[in-house]
Scaffold this motif. Structure first.
Motif: not given
Length: 273
Positions: A187, A235-236, A248
């Protein structure tokens, strides 16, 4: 006396080889950093190896952290980004010992070193020579290179592709050439150093011109930085220290953080009771 590449014990930056330590450290004399009241202390790679070691941790799948124990200077840790096309070392630490060289070579070596800003240049030339790889720095910060070397490659503009899935972006702020690394895996993630510094609550980031001297950035600059971050998919968020990771929800955390920062510095009053 043979020339020695002395290392500043306050910021961890290595200087060009000389017969004696410099009178000052230009990085620490800059108002974003600081000089100890007792004066500028210096050390060497050999002295560091007697008192410190490199420790490793898995930060995320495909992402290994390495840092000095006990802490030294600013105490940041570096990150080894592992990809099918090669490994990228993000940021740097002052110590490089034989065990670390052996570990990294067993993992496939380093294709490139990329560094967020001058406070983390550390002993980048020794690392580049050990792994026969370039060091990628933004050209806006070239004056802060204390140990010039042919391995250092300056990039310009707002974006620089390193390997498939690994791209550098100029974020600015803390330094004109302040850089983050976008890692296009899963992600997505961004490696930010302290250009966008993950806060202790691990739910926000913050932005400063000087962290040790508590000098904030203008709201307009942080708004611009937020627009750069908004254009990236991630996302991170991986900050500069072991515990400074948002595993996240990092994109939402970044939006909240930019809005909170701008509200705090523009007023009209406190954010809460």
């Amino acid at each position: 006396m043979n020339p020695t590449a002395f290392i500043c014990a306050t910021c961890g930056t290595q200087q060009a080889p000389a017969a004696a330590p410099p009178a000052t450290c230009a990085i620490c004399e800059d108002p974003r950093q600081w000089v100890p009241a007792a004066g500028q202390p210096w050390t060497t790679m050999e002295a560091l190896a007697r008192r410190h070691a490199i420790g490793w941790r898995e930060v995320a799948p495909g992402l290994l952290g390495c840092g000095m124990f006990p802490d030294f200077a600013i105490a940041q840790r570096a990150l080894l980004v592992r990809t099918p096309a090669g490994n990228v070392l993000w940021d740097c630490v002052a110590l490089l010992d034989p065990a670390t060289v052996a570990i990294i070579k067993a993992l496939g070596g380093i294709s490139a070193i990329a560094i967020s800003h001058p406070h983390y240049y550390a002993t980048m030339v020794d690392w580049a020579r050990a792994f026969d790889c370039p060091v990628l720095l933004h050209g806006a910060d070239r004056k802060w290179v204390m140990r010039p070397d042919p391995a250092i490659r300056f990039w310009e503009g707002e974006r620089h592709a390193v390997l498939p899935g690994v791209t550098l972006h100029r974020l600015g702020g803390h330094f004109a050439g302040g850089t983050i690394l976008h890692w296009d895996v899963g992600r997505g993630g961004i490696l930010t150093g302290d250009i966008a510094s993950v806060t202790p609550d691990r739910q926000h980031v913050s932005f400063m011109w000087s962290f040790p001297n508590w000098v904030p950035l203008p709201a307009a600059e942080v708004t611009r930085m937020g627009a750069v971050l908004e254009a990236l998919d991630f996302d991170a968020v991986y900050g500069a220290w072991w515990d400074r990771v948002i595993p996240t929800g990092g994109k939402a955390a970044m939006r909240r953080s930019v809005a909170r920062y701008v509200a705090a510095v523009t007023g009209p009053g406190p954010l809460g009771d």
